[in-house]
Design a protein around this motif. Sequence first.
Motif, PDB file in Angstrom:
ATOM      1  N   PHE A 444      43.637  98.314  23.181  1.00 18.84           N
ATOM      2  CA  PHE A 444      44.302  99.888  23.014  1.00 18.84           C
ATOM      3  C   PHE A 444      45.768  99.564  23.602  1.00 18.84           C
ATOM      4  O   PHE A 444      46.120  99.131  24.456  1.00 18.84           O
ATOM      5  CB  PHE A 444      43.541 100.696  23.922  1.00 18.84           C
ATOM      6  N   PRO A 445      46.741 100.313  22.601  1.00 24.18           N
ATOM      7  CA  PRO A 445      48.109 100.060  23.339  1.00 24.18           C
ATOM      8  C   PRO A 445      48.517 100.600  24.716  1.00 24.18           C
ATOM      9  O   PRO A 445      47.975 101.665  24.719  1.00 24.18           O
ATOM     10  CB  PRO A 445      49.200 100.851  22.008  1.00 24.18           C
ATOM     11  N   ASP A 446      49.174  99.992  25.637  1.00 24.34           N
ATOM     12  CA  ASP A 446      49.518 100.476  26.789  1.00 24.34           C
ATOM     13  C   ASP A 446      51.115 100.499  27.027  1.00 24.34           C
ATOM     14  O   ASP A 446      51.342 101.248  28.050  1.00 24.34           O
ATOM     15  CB  ASP A 446      48.921  99.490  27.834  1.00 24.34           C
ATOM     16  N   SER A 447      51.841 100.341  26.005  1.00 27.79           N
ATOM     17  CA  SER A 447      53.287 100.515  26.170  1.00 27.79           C
ATOM     18  C   SER A 447      53.670 102.055  25.978  1.00 27.79           C
ATOM     19  O   SER A 447      52.934 102.699  24.959  1.00 27.79           O
ATOM     20  CB  SER A 447      54.202  99.535  25.143  1.00 27.79           C
ATOM     21  N   SER A 448      54.495 102.529  26.647  1.00 29.45           N
ATOM     22  CA  SER A 448      54.681 103.913  26.288  1.00 29.45           C
ATOM     23  C   SER A 448      56.173 104.163  26.810  1.00 29.45           C
ATOM     24  O   SER A 448      56.600 103.716  27.775  1.00 29.45           O
ATOM     25  CB  SER A 448      53.943 104.992  27.162  1.00 29.45           C
ATOM     26  N   SER A 464      42.118 111.185  35.724  1.00 33.06           N
ATOM     27  CA  SER A 464      41.093 110.642  34.708  1.00 33.06           C
ATOM     28  C   SER A 464      39.714 110.631  35.014  1.00 33.06           C
ATOM     29  O   SER A 464      38.973 110.549  34.019  1.00 33.06           O
ATOM     30  CB  SER A 464      41.762 109.181  34.163  1.00 33.06           C
ATOM     31  N   PHE A 509      48.155 110.024  23.636  1.00 35.23           N
ATOM     32  CA  PHE A 509      48.402 108.829  23.901  1.00 35.23           C
ATOM     33  C   PHE A 509      49.654 108.330  23.020  1.00 35.23           C
ATOM     34  O   PHE A 509      49.481 108.697  21.664  1.00 35.23           O
ATOM     35  CB  PHE A 509      47.260 107.673  23.837  1.00 35.23           C
ATOM     36  N   GLN A 514      51.093 100.162  18.827  1.00 34.66           N
ATOM     37  CA  GLN A 514      49.558  99.608  18.419  1.00 34.66           C
ATOM     38  C   GLN A 514      49.801  98.347  17.696  1.00 34.66           C
ATOM     39  O   GLN A 514      50.726  98.122  16.714  1.00 34.66           O
ATOM     40  CB  GLN A 514      48.822 100.439  17.585  1.00 34.66           C
ATOM     41  N   ASP A 538      55.605  94.113  22.542  1.00 35.71           N
ATOM     42  CA  ASP A 538      55.940  95.670  22.125  1.00 35.71           C
ATOM     43  C   ASP A 538      57.150  96.174  21.492  1.00 35.71           C
ATOM     44  O   ASP A 538      57.012  97.066  20.619  1.00 35.71           O
ATOM     45  CB  ASP A 538      56.164  96.468  23.620  1.00 35.71           C
TER      46      ASP A 538
END
Length: 864
Positions: A444-448, A464, A509, A514, A538
């Motif tokens: 699951f993508p974690d870059s934001s 959470s 999210f 992705q 990323d």
Amino acid sequence: MAPNGGCLLAVCTTDSRVKLYRAPYCDFRTEWVEVLDISEMLYNYFVSVQFGESELGFAGISPERTVSVDGLFRDVKSSNSAQEARYIKTMKTRKMWVEGSFMGFNGSGLMVNFPGEYGCISLDPDNVRLAPTWNGEHKLWRVTVVELDMQAKRASQNGLVVVKDATDLAKSQCQEMPVKSSAKAARKRSRNDLSSVISADQYAVRIGLLASLVVAWSPTVKSSLEGDDGSLGSSSNSSAVLAVGAKSGKVSLWRVLEPQLYTIEHCQQQPEVRFIGLLQAHKSWVTAASWAMCTVNASGKMDVDSSSNKLLLATGSSDGNVKLWYGDPVSLTMSSTASSAPLGLLKEVVSADSVPVSAVSLVIPPQSPDKVLIAIGKGSGVLSVWICYTSGRKCHKAGHYEAHDQVVTDLAWAFDGRCLYSCSQDNSVRSWIIQGSSLLPVPFPDSSPGLASENPKNAMDLPSYVFDCCFGLAVSPGNLVLTAIRSIDTDLVDPMYQSRSQKAAAQFFWIGGQQLKSSLGKLSECRSEMYGGFSEKDVVCWESNVLWSLKHFEDVSNPLVLWDVLMALLALKVLTLNLFETILSKWLSSWFSGSRQACALERCLIHLPRLLSKASCRRIHLIVIICRRLLLSGIKTESLSSGLCEVDKKEIIDKREQLKGWTKLLQSSEHELRERLVYFTLSAISCRASYVQPVCHLGKTAWVPAGAPQIEKWVSLNSAKVPDPLKQLAGQIRELGRKRVACISEYAASERCTFCNAPVQFKSPELAYCQAGRCNSSSQNHKLQRCAVSMQVCPAISLWFCICCERWALKQAPDMFFYLSSLQDVKYLSEHFLLRGCPKPLCPFCGILMQRLLPEFLLTSSPV
């Protein structure tokens, strides 16, 4: 339904009812307003056909069962033959009997239709017996009754009543058939009328027909509806099909016309809903449904107007099977009978186990319109993906995984079927990709970009760990944001405040990073300061996914809802300017034919203004939105728009040298759009002038051009920029004369101020100032807005406002204006004078949905 227009929301409640809601655009409330009860309409339909029990032969009554209903049924038996289903043995005997057809119940009596002059008669149940014969031609039971003196019985109080006509039968006092009455009246009669009592099996069958479990909207289908006068229809030419799955295994189909403009003036309009079919999809409960549009043409590209379009419907049931149905969208939406649904079975995916299907999701990749991807989630947590080909009707399994520990609650496709997201009651969300013909799990993508962390108001106010279940997923229009709906464990939050007011939460999210390939090669996972802390991996993912989103919105069939793309680009601009400029340069370089490599951004800004005449309106709209919302957001709109007119040319902004290129590109883009709109208007006037019949015969929805005098003045003021064909067309309209042009368009040669009635001169297509100061030195010149479409002075009320370019509009542009692929299409399409007005108030310069500004006391707190 209709995410870029008047929106309707279909809700299936826990008591198995389906209702339609609308947004509270004109109400003093925040909750959505119920506008229609689909379950009530479905009940009325089944009552009119007696729940199909006449065709089933009263299948609800079990064999060898005795039922007592006010002495009506003495002994109910069933034979083995299907043609001799049941009979009722009466307690009395008569000497002579005559035959008739059993029509239904009438209070405590039975309605029997006799041949000849007697018609329908209400009889005492003791005088009627059901013969063990079935009339297949009329689909009615053949009964025998004792031969009576009709005249004598008609005169007696306890006798029968003769009604020869079905209409008279419904109007008579003794006849109260629930088929023709409302549902409330039928329920009221059932409390006092024991003849409405049914068996337990009949009750179970009816509950199965009425108990709805799932709803699904089809894509919007455009059809050419014509009115009675031969012109374009007055109602919307776009509609969608609502599929409602029930416990009986049937799927009811409802055609819902796309809502028109939702304003206070139209607040009393109800959605047009029609029941178009009933599909026996499964033998058990329908637990999931999903729609998709399949289009195949000669070029292999998506074509919304192609006659080869097919609507696909996937249904899943509690027995673990999934079926794929197909049908012609025009025939489906134009169907006027509910006897049979115009859907055919394309393929059945038979499961090896009997675990119920909990979620189904369809997607058709644009690059392979013959391929259908079906994602199936089971109650055991198993996820499987099937690839079906519509031409050969072949299917094969792409992947089968035990994805979750509990029920798969929802599935969502992204990036044209290249990525799949699944969620479960175990509170987990997983991502998958389609690599070739295989389904593979990916992280699951974690870059934001971190927008929420920068603004405390956007940050989540709940930890959470308080979430205990994930119920649903939704992907944003640009496929860069994923929303998960989670329930809250009330034992883990504050019992005084949070447990009372908060039951669920929407968690967002970023999925722009992705990974869409199983392997990206040797890319560094280390964070780079050059790209704002993003790793090389990323950067590659964000760049390719944002470019995909921009390409996705170049398709005119996708509404311009760009909030996720704009927010992502804005965050990347602040976080890493290099990545932001790289994305824009690659996107703009794709405009150049034959260019496979990204050009420098400065070079793109120099050459693009000369390519705008060959660009589609959708591409130009994207340029305008990006310039105004991302690059020139700090500059006033009036200053940016002033370069479009010779009078205000000296006020062109030159404060920022580095933004001159974007400013020039914006002004050239808007000037190109205005030229096309002017060409549309003048050509429509010229074609109408050659039309023999009066304008009133052109239909209610036909687009009426307006503002010819203002447009002619704009052409003369910008004669240095306007092409010669447009000048010649303006001269032809001038030769027609004022009287002729006024008869075929909305014409106003002289304009007056809406506040002081002072004369107004035309100097700019954006703003106007009245001449009150010249007439009276003590008076003030009022600032007036001009319509973005007609250039006429706008009144003080009932205006549409664009939040992007901050323009106002009183009239709307023609619908075909937003589908132009180049300037050449304007000359061809404008010759068709019978242009349809756009059903939505779209801004001609931005392409987005405009808003109707309201006084503050009429605004709701709903964040629409």
